[in-house]
Design a protein around this motif. Structure first.
Motif, mmCIF file in Angstrom:
data_model
loop_
_atom_site.group_PDB
_atom_site.id
_atom_site.type_symbol
_atom_site.label_atom_id
_atom_site.label_comp_id
_atom_site.label_asym_id
_atom_site.label_seq_id
_atom_site.Cartn_x
_atom_site.Cartn_y
_atom_site.Cartn_z
ATOM 1 N N ILE A 31 0.840 -1.205 0.000
ATOM 2 C CA ILE A 31 0.000 0.000 0.000
ATOM 3 C C ILE A 31 0.872 1.252 0.000
ATOM 4 C CG2 ILE A 31 -1.755 1.271 1.305
ATOM 5 C CD1 ILE A 31 -2.747 -1.301 -0.023
ATOM 6 N N SER A 32 0.451 2.274 -0.713
ATOM 7 C CA SER A 32 1.224 3.518 -0.784
ATOM 8 C C SER A 32 1.338 4.163 0.594
ATOM 9 C CB SER A 32 0.582 4.497 -1.769
ATOM 10 O OG SER A 32 -0.608 5.037 -1.226
ATOM 11 N N VAL A 33 2.490 4.789 0.826
ATOM 12 C CA VAL A 33 2.735 5.433 2.112
ATOM 13 C C VAL A 33 1.711 6.534 2.372
ATOM 14 C CG1 VAL A 33 4.388 6.809 3.421
ATOM 15 C CG2 VAL A 33 5.179 4.870 2.079
ATOM 16 N N GLU A 34 1.322 7.257 1.323
ATOM 17 C CA GLU A 34 0.358 8.343 1.497
ATOM 18 C C GLU A 34 -0.957 7.840 2.090
ATOM 19 O OE1 GLU A 34 3.175 9.619 -1.754
ATOM 20 O OE2 GLU A 34 2.140 7.773 -1.197
ATOM 21 N N ARG A 35 -1.428 6.689 1.621
ATOM 22 C CA ARG A 35 -2.689 6.144 2.149
ATOM 23 C C ARG A 35 -2.517 5.648 3.587
ATOM 24 N NH1 ARG A 35 -5.231 1.699 -0.932
ATOM 25 N NH2 ARG A 35 -7.237 2.557 -0.332
ATOM 26 N N LEU A 36 -1.368 5.033 3.875
ATOM 27 C CA LEU A 36 -1.088 4.587 5.240
ATOM 28 C C LEU A 36 -1.016 5.790 6.180
ATOM 29 C CD1 LEU A 36 1.724 1.958 4.504
ATOM 30 C CD2 LEU A 36 -0.637 1.448 5.173
ATOM 31 N N ASN A 37 -0.378 6.853 5.723
ATOM 32 C CA ASN A 37 -0.242 8.074 6.513
ATOM 33 C C ASN A 37 -1.616 8.621 6.880
ATOM 34 O OD1 ASN A 37 0.078 10.782 7.348
ATOM 35 N ND2 ASN A 37 1.929 11.043 6.132
ATOM 36 N N ASP A 38 -2.513 8.668 5.910
ATOM 37 C CA ASP A 38 -3.854 9.215 6.153
ATOM 38 C C ASP A 38 -4.563 8.449 7.268
ATOM 39 O OD1 ASP A 38 -6.086 10.982 5.433
ATOM 40 O OD2 ASP A 38 -7.048 9.157 4.723
ATOM 41 N N GLU A 39 -4.487 7.120 7.226
ATOM 42 C CA GLU A 39 -5.158 6.315 8.255
ATOM 43 C C GLU A 39 -4.482 6.462 9.617
ATOM 44 O OE1 GLU A 39 -7.993 4.778 8.007
ATOM 45 O OE2 GLU A 39 -8.187 5.232 5.875
ATOM 46 N N MET A 40 -3.147 6.450 9.630
ATOM 47 C CA MET A 40 -2.435 6.557 10.906
ATOM 48 C C MET A 40 -2.671 7.917 11.553
ATOM 49 S SD MET A 40 -0.501 5.106 13.167
ATOM 50 C CE MET A 40 0.751 3.906 12.728
ATOM 51 N N THR A 41 -2.682 8.960 10.755
ATOM 52 C CA THR A 41 -2.905 10.304 11.291
ATOM 53 C C THR A 41 -4.293 10.415 11.912
ATOM 54 O OG1 THR A 41 -1.372 11.277 9.671
ATOM 55 C CG2 THR A 41 -2.946 12.764 10.714
ATOM 56 N N LYS A 42 -5.295 9.851 11.240
ATOM 57 C CA LYS A 42 -6.647 9.857 11.802
ATOM 58 C C LYS A 42 -6.710 9.036 13.090
ATOM 59 C CE LYS A 42 -9.048 10.420 7.367
ATOM 60 N NZ LYS A 42 -9.873 9.719 6.328
ATOM 61 N N LEU A 43 -6.023 7.895 13.105
ATOM 62 C CA LEU A 43 -6.022 7.037 14.292
ATOM 63 C C LEU A 43 -5.437 7.773 15.492
ATOM 64 C CD1 LEU A 43 -4.762 3.329 14.417
ATOM 65 C CD2 LEU A 43 -4.183 4.951 16.195
ATOM 66 N N LEU A 44 -4.298 8.440 15.291
ATOM 67 C CA LEU A 44 -3.589 9.066 16.404
ATOM 68 C C LEU A 44 -4.335 10.249 17.004
ATOM 69 C CD1 LEU A 44 0.068 8.947 15.027
ATOM 70 C CD2 LEU A 44 -0.983 7.429 16.725
ATOM 71 N N GLN A 45 -5.307 10.789 16.273
ATOM 72 C CA GLN A 45 -6.096 11.913 16.787
ATOM 73 C C GLN A 45 -7.512 11.488 17.179
ATOM 74 O OE1 GLN A 45 -5.372 15.773 14.448
ATOM 75 N NE2 GLN A 45 -4.660 14.195 13.033
ATOM 76 N N ALA A 46 -7.792 10.199 17.122
ATOM 77 C CA ALA A 46 -9.139 9.702 17.390
ATOM 78 C C ALA A 46 -9.449 9.755 18.889
ATOM 79 C CB ALA A 46 -9.281 8.275 16.882
ATOM 80 N N PRO A 47 -10.738 9.765 19.262
ATOM 81 C CA PRO A 47 -11.122 9.832 20.674
ATOM 82 C C PRO A 47 -10.543 8.702 21.521
ATOM 83 C CG PRO A 47 -13.008 10.302 19.289
ATOM 84 C CD PRO A 47 -11.909 9.855 18.369
ATOM 85 N N ASN A 48 -10.415 7.502 20.946
ATOM 86 C CA ASN A 48 -9.798 6.397 21.684
ATOM 87 C C ASN A 48 -8.574 5.914 20.921
ATOM 88 O OD1 ASN A 48 -9.188 4.287 23.399
ATOM 89 N ND2 ASN A 48 -11.301 3.607 23.612
ATOM 90 N N ALA A 49 -7.651 6.849 20.719
ATOM 91 C CA ALA A 49 -6.427 6.530 19.983
ATOM 92 C C ALA A 49 -5.647 5.413 20.666
ATOM 93 C CB ALA A 49 -5.558 7.777 19.853
ATOM 94 N N GLN A 50 -5.717 5.353 22.000
ATOM 95 C CA GLN A 50 -4.993 4.299 22.721
ATOM 96 C C GLN A 50 -5.459 2.917 22.272
ATOM 97 O OE1 GLN A 50 -5.883 3.534 26.854
ATOM 98 N NE2 GLN A 50 -3.750 3.078 27.315
ATOM 99 N N LEU A 51 -6.775 2.720 22.178
ATOM 100 C CA LEU A 51 -7.316 1.422 21.769
ATOM 101 C C LEU A 51 -6.846 1.071 20.365
ATOM 102 C CD1 LEU A 51 -9.262 -1.010 22.024
ATOM 103 C CD2 LEU A 51 -11.087 0.486 21.174
ATOM 104 N N GLY A 52 -6.939 2.023 19.445
ATOM 105 C CA GLY A 52 -6.544 1.751 18.066
ATOM 106 C C GLY A 52 -5.078 1.389 17.955
ATOM 107 N N LEU A 53 -4.214 2.124 18.670
ATOM 108 C CA LEU A 53 -2.785 1.840 18.592
ATOM 109 C C LEU A 53 -2.449 0.512 19.265
ATOM 110 C CD1 LEU A 53 -0.166 2.959 17.480
ATOM 111 C CD2 LEU A 53 0.169 4.210 19.608
ATOM 112 N N LEU A 54 -3.133 0.197 20.361
ATOM 113 C CA LEU A 54 -2.933 -1.107 21.000
ATOM 114 C C LEU A 54 -3.290 -2.246 20.047
ATOM 115 C CD1 LEU A 54 -4.325 -0.515 24.615
ATOM 116 C CD2 LEU A 54 -1.979 -1.161 24.019
ATOM 117 N N MET A 55 -4.414 -2.105 19.343
ATOM 118 C CA MET A 55 -4.808 -3.132 18.381
ATOM 119 C C MET A 55 -3.784 -3.243 17.256
ATOM 120 S SD MET A 55 -8.919 -2.753 17.937
ATOM 121 C CE MET A 55 -10.053 -3.291 19.222
#
Length: 405
Positions: free
Chosen positions: A195-219
């Motif tokens: 997968i292109s880095v740009e698409r991965l970046n978009d998802e990771m950036t959204k994850l890290l700012q999400a209301p339960n970012a801890q849960l997403g990063l743990l998963m």
């Protein structure tokens, strides 16, 4: 199930659906806007799916734009708003694990919905508020579960980014991931490398700012997706540390999120630049993160000087936010006061410049001129020399005469 009241965003778009239905076509609101509405969240982009083929859609509306007509998408412009209308379709042959090799337009809603990623995103909504649920998405919404539509391995073969979307949705919605979907992620996670880095970046950036970012990063860590992400291979321990910080609060901007990531990875400003370039970040974000990291890494060991704060400049806001999330023993309010009291906040505010030195003191252009300007800047920041033309010229004469200048 039928909604008695539709959100305003849907009400504005109702005439689009009604126009299509009046001509004998099926038309529905689909995707994340339906999911968010059912969760009591404000919908954002309003997407419409229809049995009408693109050319048929274009014949029904006066103003259209071919935004993705090869994949069946036409944008209809209505009263200043744009609505993307996509024809029901089937897809096949995902040789790049991202895009279908072949798209076929169909008249059947079920065929269209079965190609979607998760059941909660495979819901359709009619203009009258009737919810169409063919894959038990309503149950999964109630149970707060992310479950792939049909065979999860097939869904991830179609677009491997869906594995990142799974952990991102978990973080945004505070949902769990069902067992079969998790097992398929473990089985297919190596496909993320395609997968292109740009698409991965978009998802990771959204994850890290999400209301339960801890849960997403743990998963993400537990499913070992980080092993296939730029610069995060074998970084489990550092990422675990990041999750501990996210238990307290989440970054509010992308710059904060990625600066915090670099800080928790223990990167210097220079190494952070390399890391962030791997993720294809903008030069603006990289420079801001590097400036914030310089002062943060100084603050690990000592109290930053006024010159340190001056060099951080606008990045000081990011540095303080990251320091607070990391629970560093920082003097955030003191940093603010000290920074605000500085005589200048950028070199352009100096009362003289290189041109002035060349004209007034006949100094030649070259490295020595740059060194003198830097020393003048440092002296003003340290409040050792007044930021006036006369004072700076007098100091420049002394520096020019000094053998160390």
């Amino acid at each position: 199930m039928q909604l008695q009241t539709l959100p305003e965003a849907f009400k504005h778009a109702q005439p689009i659906l009604e126009t299509l239905e009046a001509e004998g076509y099926e038309a529905y609101f689909v995707g994340g806007s339906v999911r968010d509405t059912l969760l009591g969240r404000a919908p954002h982009d309003v997407d419409i799916a229809t049995s009408a083929y693109p050319e048929e859609v274009k014949q029904l509306f006066k103003k259209t734009v071919d935004t993705g007509i090869e994949h069946g998408t036409v944008m209809v412009l209505d009263h200043g708003d744009g609505y993307e209308i996509t024809t029901f379709r089937t897809e096949s042959g995902y040789t790049d694990y991202r895009r279908p090799d072949k798209v076929k337009f169909v008249r059947n809603l079920s065929e269209d919905l079965k190609r979607r990623d998760f059941t909660i995103n495979a819901l359709a909504l009619k203009a009258d508020g009737t919810v169409i649920d063919m894959f038990d998405g309503l149950t999964d919404l109630k149970q707060h579960i992310l479950r792939a539509v049909g065979d999860p391995s097939e869904r991830f073969n179609e677009d491997a980014l869906r594995m990142m979307r799974a952990v991102r949705f978990a973080a945004q919605l505070n949902f769990g991931i069902d067992l079969q979907t998790k097992q398929a992620i473990v089985k297919k996670r190596n496909l993320l490398a395609k997968i292109s880095v740009e698409r991965l970046n978009d998802e990771m950036t959204k994850l890290l700012q999400a209301p339960n970012a801890q849960l997403g990063l743990l998963m993400l860590i537990m499913l070992e997706l980080n092993q296939y992400l730029p610069g995060l291979n074998q970084k489990d321990i550092d990422l675990w540390g990041y999750t501990e910080q996210l238990a307290v609060r989440q970054p509010q901007t992308a710059t904060q999120a990625w600066t915090l990531m670099a800080f928790e990875l223990g990167l210097t400003a220079s190494d952070a630049g390399d890391f962030l370039r791997l993720w294809k970040h903008s030069n603006e974000l990289i420079q801001m993160a590097q400036a914030a990291l310089r002062v943060l890494n100084i603050a690990r060991m000592d109290v930053p000087t006024d010159w340190d704060l001056y060099q951080a400049g606008p990045a000081l806001v990011t540095a303080q936010a990251v320091g607070e999330i990391s629970e560093m023993p920082m003097m955030g309010s003191d940093w603010n006061r000290r920074y605000e009291r500085l005589p200048i906040h950028k070199r352009q505010e100096l009362a003289i410049n290189g041109q002035t030195l060349m004209q007034e003191l006949k100094m030649p252009a070259g490295p020595k001129l740059g060194q003198i300007l830097l020393k003048l800047e440092q002296a003003v920041v340290a409040d050792q020399v007044a930021n006036t033309k006369d004072a700076l010229l007098a100091q420049a004469v002394k520096l020019d005469a000094s053998p160390q200048a």
